[in-house]
Design a protein around this motif. Sequence first.
Motif, short mmCIF file in Angstrom:
data_model
loop_
_atom_site.label_atom_id
_atom_site.label_comp_id
_atom_site.label_asym_id
_atom_site.label_seq_id
_atom_site.Cartn_x
_atom_site.Cartn_y
_atom_site.Cartn_z
N MET A 1 0.84 -1.19 0.00
CA MET A 1 0.00 0.00 0.00
C MET A 1 0.88 1.25 0.00
SD MET A 1 -3.07 1.27 0.01
CE MET A 1 -4.27 0.13 0.63
N THR A 2 1.90 1.24 0.84
CA THR A 2 2.80 2.40 0.91
C THR A 2 3.48 2.64 -0.43
OG1 THR A 2 3.16 1.96 3.25
CG2 THR A 2 4.74 3.40 2.18
N ASN A 3 3.91 1.57 -1.10
CA ASN A 3 4.55 1.72 -2.41
C ASN A 3 3.59 2.32 -3.42
OD1 ASN A 3 6.93 0.67 -1.43
ND2 ASN A 3 6.49 -1.41 -2.13
N ARG A 4 2.35 1.90 -3.40
CA ARG A 4 1.35 2.44 -4.33
C ARG A 4 1.15 3.94 -4.09
NH1 ARG A 4 -2.04 -1.34 -7.20
NH2 ARG A 4 -1.49 -3.45 -6.59
N ILE A 5 1.07 4.33 -2.82
CA ILE A 5 0.87 5.74 -2.49
C ILE A 5 2.11 6.55 -2.87
CG2 ILE A 5 0.51 7.37 -0.59
CD1 ILE A 5 -1.13 5.08 0.76
N ASP A 6 3.31 5.98 -2.63
CA ASP A 6 4.54 6.68 -2.99
C ASP A 6 4.61 6.92 -4.51
OD1 ASP A 6 5.38 6.86 -0.38
OD2 ASP A 6 6.74 5.13 -0.52
N SER A 7 4.21 5.92 -5.30
CA SER A 7 4.29 6.07 -6.75
C SER A 7 3.14 6.90 -7.32
CB SER A 7 4.35 4.70 -7.43
OG SER A 7 3.14 4.01 -7.25
N ASN A 8 2.03 7.02 -6.57
CA ASN A 8 0.88 7.80 -7.03
C ASN A 8 0.23 8.45 -5.82
OD1 ASN A 8 -1.44 8.86 -8.09
ND2 ASN A 8 -2.24 6.92 -8.87
N PRO A 9 0.61 9.68 -5.49
CA PRO A 9 0.07 10.34 -4.29
C PRO A 9 -1.46 10.48 -4.28
CG PRO A 9 1.99 11.52 -5.09
CD PRO A 9 1.66 10.49 -6.13
N SER A 10 -2.11 10.44 -5.44
CA SER A 10 -3.58 10.55 -5.47
C SER A 10 -4.27 9.18 -5.42
CB SER A 10 -4.04 11.31 -6.72
OG SER A 10 -3.80 10.54 -7.88
N TYR A 11 -3.50 8.13 -5.19
CA TYR A 11 -4.05 6.77 -5.20
C TYR A 11 -5.27 6.62 -4.28
CZ TYR A 11 -4.36 1.72 -4.51
OH TYR A 11 -4.81 0.43 -4.41
N LEU A 12 -5.17 7.12 -3.06
CA LEU A 12 -6.25 6.92 -2.09
C LEU A 12 -7.54 7.62 -2.48
CD1 LEU A 12 -4.33 7.07 1.30
CD2 LEU A 12 -5.14 5.06 0.06
N THR A 13 -7.46 8.67 -3.30
CA THR A 13 -8.68 9.35 -3.73
C THR A 13 -9.49 8.52 -4.72
OG1 THR A 13 -7.61 10.55 -5.53
CG2 THR A 13 -7.65 11.62 -3.36
N HIS A 14 -8.89 7.45 -5.25
CA HIS A 14 -9.57 6.58 -6.21
C HIS A 14 -9.98 5.25 -5.58
CE1 HIS A 14 -7.56 9.53 -8.74
NE2 HIS A 14 -8.58 9.32 -9.55
N VAL A 15 -9.88 5.18 -4.26
CA VAL A 15 -10.27 3.96 -3.56
C VAL A 15 -11.65 4.18 -2.94
CG1 VAL A 15 -9.73 2.38 -1.66
CG2 VAL A 15 -7.88 3.33 -3.05
N CYS A 16 -12.55 3.23 -3.15
CA CYS A 16 -13.83 3.25 -2.44
C CYS A 16 -13.63 2.41 -1.18
CB CYS A 16 -14.95 2.68 -3.30
SG CYS A 16 -16.53 2.63 -2.40
N PHE A 17 -13.46 3.08 -0.05
CA PHE A 17 -13.30 2.40 1.23
C PHE A 17 -14.70 2.07 1.75
CE2 PHE A 17 -9.43 4.91 0.93
CZ PHE A 17 -8.47 3.98 1.29
N SER A 18 -14.95 0.80 2.02
CA SER A 18 -16.30 0.40 2.44
C SER A 18 -16.28 -0.19 3.84
CB SER A 18 -16.88 -0.61 1.45
OG SER A 18 -16.19 -1.85 1.53
N TYR A 19 -17.43 -0.11 4.47
CA TYR A 19 -17.59 -0.66 5.82
C TYR A 19 -19.06 -0.84 6.12
CZ TYR A 19 -16.53 -1.54 10.72
OH TYR A 19 -16.39 -2.12 11.95
N GLU A 20 -19.37 -1.81 6.92
CA GLU A 20 -20.74 -1.95 7.41
C GLU A 20 -20.70 -1.84 8.93
OE1 GLU A 20 -18.69 -5.47 7.00
OE2 GLU A 20 -19.30 -4.47 5.19
N SER A 21 -21.76 -1.26 9.47
CA SER A 21 -21.80 -1.01 10.90
C SER A 21 -23.23 -1.09 11.39
CB SER A 21 -21.22 0.37 11.20
OG SER A 21 -21.13 0.58 12.60
N THR A 22 -23.37 -1.36 12.67
CA THR A 22 -24.69 -1.42 13.29
C THR A 22 -24.89 -0.19 14.17
OG1 THR A 22 -24.62 -3.83 13.27
CG2 THR A 22 -26.22 -2.80 14.75
N PHE A 23 -26.03 0.45 13.99
CA PHE A 23 -26.43 1.60 14.80
C PHE A 23 -27.58 1.14 15.69
CE2 PHE A 23 -24.21 3.45 11.33
CZ PHE A 23 -23.76 4.69 11.74
N TYR A 24 -27.39 1.22 17.00
CA TYR A 24 -28.41 0.79 17.95
C TYR A 24 -29.27 1.98 18.37
CZ TYR A 24 -25.76 -3.52 18.26
OH TYR A 24 -25.13 -4.69 17.96
N LEU A 25 -30.55 1.75 18.48
CA LEU A 25 -31.47 2.81 18.89
C LEU A 25 -31.10 3.37 20.25
CD1 LEU A 25 -33.99 4.45 18.21
CD2 LEU A 25 -35.37 2.63 19.22
N ASN A 26 -30.61 2.53 21.15
CA ASN A 26 -30.27 2.99 22.50
C ASN A 26 -28.91 3.69 22.58
OD1 ASN A 26 -28.42 0.91 22.36
ND2 ASN A 26 -29.35 -0.34 23.95
#
Length: 186
Positions: A1-26
């Motif tokens: 990952m570090t090598n990719r960022i070093d060779s292309n500083p805008s690399y992270l702007t082209h990544v769709c970082f995804s996550y799922e999470s639970t939101f509790y009413l309480n």
Amino acid sequence: MTNRIDSNPSYLTHVCFSYESTFYLNGEVNRSNMRYRSDVNPHVFREGHSQYPEKRKVWAGIMGNHIVGPLFIEGNLNGQQYLDMLEDLIHPLIVEIAEAHPDEFTENIVFQQDGAPSPAWCTDHHYRNRWIGRKSPTEWPACSPDLTPTYLKSQVYSTPPQNLADLRQKIIDGCRGISVETFGRA
């Protein structure tokens, strides 16, 4: 990952970082898998104990300065349901954002998923050699924190939601209200 960022500083702007999470009413927050980053620490404590708490499970992504979703998941999510979500909902949303902002997304989008059961879908379909996850062309770094929705949860729970419909709307409003500065810090 570090090598990719070093060779292309805008690399992270082209990544769709995804996550799922639970939101509790309480307002309960599962802290076992979360890393907190905040400019302020309000020392808020919410206690909630229930065998079957009311909740909303949410999938969302961050791509550049854009939120992908949120998508609400009913019940437990299995592998086939996730594959269907990827094909029918998630990928079309990613394409829609990329096409609406061609000046921002000049490179191919990279899709990040931490451990989701769909490497074949990524490899065989839309993200050939452009996905981050377990056993992927770019391994998800060991012990790296997940894309936790800590900021979003602080917004959602700033005033206690009254019911599940209110909780859902607070999640949607929280996603819409994320500033460019917050994306930059994430």
